[in-house]
Scaffold this motif. Structure first.
Motif, mmCIF file in Angstrom:
data_model
loop_
_atom_site.group_PDB
_atom_site.id
_atom_site.type_symbol
_atom_site.label_atom_id
_atom_site.label_comp_id
_atom_site.label_asym_id
_atom_site.label_seq_id
_atom_site.Cartn_x
_atom_site.Cartn_y
_atom_site.Cartn_z
ATOM 1 N N TYR A 14 1.816 8.547 0.918
ATOM 2 C CA TYR A 14 3.074 8.048 0.704
ATOM 3 C C TYR A 14 3.036 8.270 -1.343
ATOM 4 O O TYR A 14 2.423 8.589 -1.625
ATOM 5 C CB TYR A 14 2.013 6.039 0.291
ATOM 6 N N THR A 15 4.770 8.500 -1.327
ATOM 7 C CA THR A 15 4.336 8.931 -2.021
ATOM 8 C C THR A 15 4.754 7.871 -3.579
ATOM 9 O O THR A 15 4.784 6.415 -2.424
ATOM 10 C CB THR A 15 6.552 9.874 -2.112
ATOM 11 N N VAL A 16 5.191 8.576 -4.708
ATOM 12 C CA VAL A 16 5.301 7.158 -5.406
ATOM 13 C C VAL A 16 6.158 6.237 -5.368
ATOM 14 O O VAL A 16 6.684 5.093 -5.594
ATOM 15 C CB VAL A 16 5.461 7.883 -7.008
ATOM 16 N N GLY A 17 7.970 7.087 -4.906
ATOM 17 C CA GLY A 17 8.795 6.038 -4.501
ATOM 18 C C GLY A 17 7.992 5.183 -4.190
ATOM 19 O O GLY A 17 8.851 3.727 -3.605
ATOM 20 N N GLN A 18 7.825 5.335 -2.654
ATOM 21 C CA GLN A 18 6.763 4.314 -1.241
ATOM 22 C C GLN A 18 6.399 3.610 -2.190
ATOM 23 O O GLN A 18 6.440 2.758 -1.639
ATOM 24 C CB GLN A 18 7.007 5.074 -0.055
ATOM 25 N N VAL A 19 5.430 3.433 -2.877
ATOM 26 C CA VAL A 19 4.615 2.476 -3.732
ATOM 27 C C VAL A 19 5.101 1.848 -4.305
ATOM 28 O O VAL A 19 4.359 0.591 -4.307
ATOM 29 C CB VAL A 19 3.134 3.353 -3.848
ATOM 30 N N ALA A 20 6.499 2.495 -5.068
ATOM 31 C CA ALA A 20 6.678 2.021 -5.990
ATOM 32 C C ALA A 20 7.651 0.439 -5.271
ATOM 33 O O ALA A 20 7.574 -1.071 -6.017
ATOM 34 C CB ALA A 20 7.563 2.700 -7.091
ATOM 35 N N GLU A 21 8.334 1.035 -4.293
ATOM 36 C CA GLU A 21 8.904 -0.051 -3.491
ATOM 37 C C GLU A 21 8.584 -1.318 -3.029
ATOM 38 O O GLU A 21 8.735 -2.135 -2.954
ATOM 39 C CB GLU A 21 10.016 0.655 -2.737
ATOM 40 N N MET A 22 7.515 -0.774 -2.219
ATOM 41 C CA MET A 22 6.527 -1.438 -1.324
ATOM 42 C C MET A 22 5.886 -2.298 -2.506
ATOM 43 O O MET A 22 5.611 -3.882 -2.126
ATOM 44 C CB MET A 22 5.125 -0.508 -0.945
ATOM 45 N N LEU A 23 5.221 -2.219 -3.771
ATOM 46 C CA LEU A 23 4.689 -3.241 -4.591
ATOM 47 C C LEU A 23 5.208 -3.526 -5.533
ATOM 48 O O LEU A 23 4.876 -4.703 -6.480
ATOM 49 C CB LEU A 23 3.846 -2.185 -5.065
ATOM 50 N N ALA A 24 7.107 -3.372 -5.948
ATOM 51 C CA ALA A 24 7.889 -3.803 -6.769
ATOM 52 C C ALA A 24 7.708 -3.506 -8.268
ATOM 53 O O ALA A 24 7.682 -4.215 -8.815
ATOM 54 C CB ALA A 24 8.324 -5.349 -6.028
ATOM 55 N N VAL A 25 7.521 -2.360 -8.338
ATOM 56 C CA VAL A 25 6.901 -1.917 -9.176
ATOM 57 C C VAL A 25 7.415 -0.631 -10.108
ATOM 58 O O VAL A 25 8.120 -0.466 -8.817
ATOM 59 C CB VAL A 25 5.088 -1.638 -9.296
ATOM 60 N N LYS A 26 7.564 -0.203 -11.064
ATOM 61 C CA LYS A 26 8.045 0.950 -11.783
ATOM 62 C C LYS A 26 7.296 2.075 -10.971
ATOM 63 O O LYS A 26 6.265 2.001 -11.190
ATOM 64 C CB LYS A 26 8.682 0.804 -12.954
ATOM 65 N N GLN A 27 7.932 3.501 -11.019
ATOM 66 C CA GLN A 27 6.873 4.644 -10.702
ATOM 67 C C GLN A 27 7.103 4.427 -11.699
ATOM 68 O O GLN A 27 5.656 5.707 -11.640
ATOM 69 C CB GLN A 27 8.677 5.612 -10.652
ATOM 70 N N ALA A 28 6.809 4.521 -13.470
ATOM 71 C CA ALA A 28 6.559 4.841 -14.998
ATOM 72 C C ALA A 28 5.356 4.216 -14.527
ATOM 73 O O ALA A 28 4.357 4.581 -14.792
ATOM 74 C CB ALA A 28 7.305 4.327 -15.977
ATOM 75 N N PHE A 29 5.827 2.514 -14.094
ATOM 76 C CA PHE A 29 3.751 2.120 -13.540
ATOM 77 C C PHE A 29 2.623 2.797 -13.070
ATOM 78 O O PHE A 29 1.491 3.133 -13.622
ATOM 79 C CB PHE A 29 4.038 0.642 -13.429
ATOM 80 N N LEU A 30 3.170 3.528 -12.160
ATOM 81 C CA LEU A 30 1.997 3.784 -10.755
ATOM 82 C C LEU A 30 1.541 5.225 -11.729
ATOM 83 O O LEU A 30 0.422 5.772 -12.309
ATOM 84 C CB LEU A 30 2.828 4.357 -9.715
ATOM 85 N N ARG A 31 2.786 6.194 -12.632
ATOM 86 C CA ARG A 31 2.353 7.237 -13.321
ATOM 87 C C ARG A 31 1.129 7.010 -14.678
ATOM 88 O O ARG A 31 0.301 7.516 -14.661
ATOM 89 C CB ARG A 31 3.356 8.020 -14.003
ATOM 90 N N ARG A 32 1.460 6.240 -15.305
ATOM 91 C CA ARG A 32 0.493 5.147 -15.436
ATOM 92 C C ARG A 32 -1.367 4.806 -15.700
ATOM 93 O O ARG A 32 -1.970 5.412 -15.673
ATOM 94 C CB ARG A 32 1.085 4.160 -16.717
ATOM 95 N N VAL A 33 -0.716 4.229 -14.435
ATOM 96 C CA VAL A 33 -2.091 4.243 -13.933
ATOM 97 C C VAL A 33 -2.760 5.081 -12.956
ATOM 98 O O VAL A 33 -3.872 5.103 -13.303
ATOM 99 C CB VAL A 33 -1.725 3.525 -12.320
ATOM 100 N N ASP A 34 -2.003 6.197 -12.932
ATOM 101 C CA ASP A 34 -3.039 7.837 -12.703
ATOM 102 C C ASP A 34 -3.085 7.711 -14.229
ATOM 103 O O ASP A 34 -4.348 9.263 -14.050
ATOM 104 C CB ASP A 34 -1.708 8.631 -12.397
ATOM 105 N N GLU A 35 -2.665 7.959 -14.920
ATOM 106 C CA GLU A 35 -2.579 8.734 -16.432
ATOM 107 C C GLU A 35 -4.628 7.949 -17.103
ATOM 108 O O GLU A 35 -5.130 8.423 -17.066
ATOM 109 C CB GLU A 35 -2.340 8.901 -17.115
ATOM 110 N N LEU A 36 -4.083 7.183 -16.152
ATOM 111 C CA LEU A 36 -5.673 6.505 -16.815
ATOM 112 C C LEU A 36 -7.049 6.691 -15.871
ATOM 113 O O LEU A 36 -7.630 5.733 -15.940
ATOM 114 C CB LEU A 36 -5.555 5.012 -17.018
ATOM 115 N N ASN A 37 -6.260 7.641 -15.330
ATOM 116 C CA ASN A 37 -7.745 7.567 -13.188
ATOM 117 C C ASN A 37 -7.823 6.330 -13.142
ATOM 118 O O ASN A 37 -9.299 6.549 -12.168
ATOM 119 C CB ASN A 37 -8.799 8.051 -14.606
ATOM 120 N N VAL A 38 -7.365 5.350 -12.877
ATOM 121 C CA VAL A 38 -7.545 4.126 -12.015
ATOM 122 C C VAL A 38 -7.487 4.518 -10.142
ATOM 123 O O VAL A 38 -8.893 4.305 -9.889
ATOM 124 C CB VAL A 38 -6.843 2.918 -12.235
#
Length: 105
Positions: A14-38
């Motif tokens: 799943y791409t960032v866009g797909q996950v953002a849409e699935m979970l109704a979050v912004k792509q920037a939120f997903l990038r931040r979660v990735d940056e924090l190594n969650v």
């Protein structure tokens, strides 16, 4: 029938866009979660993040905790502690199994 990548919860599909849409979050939120190594999504040959179903479940937990007002840094620590607890629990269960098996001889 042989298993497919869709059967594997650890397949990076799943791409960032797909996950953002699935979970109704912004792509920037997903990038931040990735940056924090969650979560640590794999990268495609084009260097795009690819998330697994397992990672998506973790991100759902992150979203839920963030909605409750918990900071992302605290969420990361909570998830890290949950992983450590799960590992210790697995180790305990394995040792208990070994003791039980050894006592049956």
């Amino acid at each position: 029938m042989a298993p497919t990548p869709l059967d594997d919860e650890n397949a990076p599909l799943y791409t960032v866009g797909q996950v953002a849409e699935m979970l109704a979050v912004k792509q920037a939120f997903l990038r931040r979660v990735d940056e924090l190594n969650v979560v640590s999504p794999q990268r495609s040959s084009g260097n795009q993040r690819r998330y697994t179903r397992y990672e998506i479940r973790i991100i759902q937990q992150v979203v839920s905790m963030a909605d409750e007002g918990i900071t992302l840094q605290a969420v990361r620590r909570i998830i890290e502690l949950e992983r450590q607890l799960a590992e210790v629990t697995r180790e305990r269960d394995e040792l208990a199994r070994r003791l039980t098996t050894g006592n049956d001889r």
